[in-house]
Enzyme design. Sequence first.
Site, PDB file in Angstrom:
ATOM      1  N   SER A 253       0.893  -1.167  -0.004  1.00  0.00           N
ATOM      2  CA  SER A 253      -0.041  -0.099  -0.010  1.00  0.00           C
ATOM      3  C   SER A 253       0.874   1.311  -0.115  1.00  0.00           C
ATOM      4  O   SER A 253       2.134   1.112   0.107  1.00  0.00           O
ATOM      5  CB  SER A 253      -0.864   0.105   1.085  1.00  0.00           C
ATOM      6  OG  SER A 253      -0.227   0.335   2.305  1.00  0.00           O
ATOM      7  N   LYS A 254       0.253   2.480  -0.072  1.00  0.00           N
ATOM      8  CA  LYS A 254       0.931   3.653  -0.070  1.00  0.00           C
ATOM      9  C   LYS A 254       2.033   3.736   1.359  1.00  0.00           C
ATOM     10  O   LYS A 254       3.064   4.391   0.933  1.00  0.00           O
ATOM     11  CB  LYS A 254      -0.001   4.715   0.066  1.00  0.00           C
ATOM     12  CG  LYS A 254      -0.049   5.610  -1.231  1.00  0.00           C
ATOM     13  CD  LYS A 254      -0.789   6.925  -0.982  1.00  0.00           C
ATOM     14  CE  LYS A 254      -0.049   7.969  -1.600  1.00  0.00           C
ATOM     15  NZ  LYS A 254      -0.402   8.243  -3.080  1.00  0.00           N
ATOM     16  N   ARG A 255       1.615   3.276   2.155  1.00  0.00           N
ATOM     17  CA  ARG A 255       2.673   3.533   3.495  1.00  0.00           C
ATOM     18  C   ARG A 255       3.776   2.641   3.262  1.00  0.00           C
ATOM     19  O   ARG A 255       4.590   2.729   3.971  1.00  0.00           O
ATOM     20  CB  ARG A 255       1.615   2.810   4.579  1.00  0.00           C
ATOM     21  CG  ARG A 255       1.877   1.766   5.437  1.00  0.00           C
ATOM     22  CD  ARG A 255       0.889   1.444   6.391  1.00  0.00           C
ATOM     23  NE  ARG A 255       0.246   0.211   6.029  1.00  0.00           N
ATOM     24  CZ  ARG A 255       0.906  -1.067   6.136  1.00  0.00           C
ATOM     25  NH1 ARG A 255       1.927  -1.291   6.967  1.00  0.00           N
ATOM     26  NH2 ARG A 255       0.265  -2.268   5.776  1.00  0.00           N
TER      27      ARG A 255
END
Length: 481
Positions: A253-255
Amino acid sequence: MDKIRVRFAPSPTGFLHIGNARTALFNWLYAKSIGGTLVLRIEDTDQKRSTKEAVDMAINSLKWLGINWDEGPEVGGDLGPYFQSDRLDIYKKYTDILVEENKAYYCFCTSEELEKKSNMQKTLNQPIVYDGKCKSIPLEDAKKRMAAGEPARLRFNCPKNETAIFEDYVRGTVKKESHEVGDIVLCREDGFPTYNYAVVIDDMLMKITHVIRGEDHISNTSKQVLIYEAFNYPLPKFAHTSMILGSDKSKLSKRHGASTIMDFKDEGYLPQALRNFLALLGWTHPEAIENMRDDDMIKAFNLNRFSKSPAIFDMAKLRHFNAWHIRNTDLDEITKLFMPYLVEGKFLNSQPTEEEYAWAKKLVSVVRHNCVVLSDISKYVPVFFENDFTLTDEMKAIVEKEESKKLLLFIKEKIEAMNELEDASIKDMIKSAQKELGLKGPALYHPIRFALTGANEGSELSHVCELLGKENVLYRLSKLI
Ligand code: GLU
């Protein structure tokens, strides 16, 4: 052997992410490695979620990434149209064939009814498949009901007691029993085909020989295999590449730093570095080479070197590749990629003269070794523009020493006698200062560096002089003599 044809088939429902870009790249590499054709097909039958912006974004992202296609939007081709929404008549034709042959039937169950049934199956831990209620409705009756305006889905009349089998380059032989697939929906109530149905017709008509895509589609493939068989059409070969996980092994994910492809562009990554990085997410070079240009990847690419285990998205690795490509890309090409950052920092005109461009190229040749992303260049340029910096007290104490003053004077006189400042002559001059004044190491280099840059470290002094030019060097020296 028939010509190899592969395809990349994004659904334009959002941005192009790492996973789709990797699929596009693998297909591109395979086509390039084998002299095949890459088709770009836009899978926009989900009318509610597909947008024109997402189509443009996918196309622009692929273009920036350097992935070109041989057939598809903008380039055309003989087996189009390449937007699924322009192929509805084609699907309709194949629907008629299936219905005629009793390989598909119309279903009038309501969504509520279907939901109730599937909830029940869930509770009983049974596979969620349609119970076949509408299968017995005679075609004539179904047609009448539809003509009277009753909404209907088209369902696959899934063969009983069959096994869907396909060979996968990554997973080997994959099997699924037909009763686990069931009478899946082929067309929704709005008449649009579902993904599994449209994809088979398109891959068939576009003569796709190899389907390379993410492992998340592997359960769809069993459904598609049964549909291919309903059309008596031979299966393409499949390669389902392993998932990409974040560094903590959870879903990417973006994280984890996995942004959209255009975010990587904005953050100063090079398309060639991203291609290098993506290629190694689930694939390895036979000689375990990691820093690769396109030619290295294309020469070595084949479908037998995909890994079964998930690929790990490692931002540090991407940064490593980016720095490597910044250092190793042709100087003119990399200078052009750095230019927008120089223009934005007002260090260069947007339409540079030949001389200004030559200066930028020299600058890039010197500072690219320090840059991990393109935007890093802005840290290394101001020193060449700001003549009136102040020195720290420690620096002042050093340049004011008698021996330093002599040194700076020596340098100033030599430079005054030079026409142009060039790397080799500056190096010679520093050597002669060393000999004549008996200075070496920090006693030699620090006063010059402090006087010219006001900094403790930086690029090699000969390069600093070249980039500053005679006038600025003399100005900076004069201030301290
Ligand atoms: N439109 C599908 C997706 O974006 C394509 C899957 C496939 O390659 O068959 O996931």
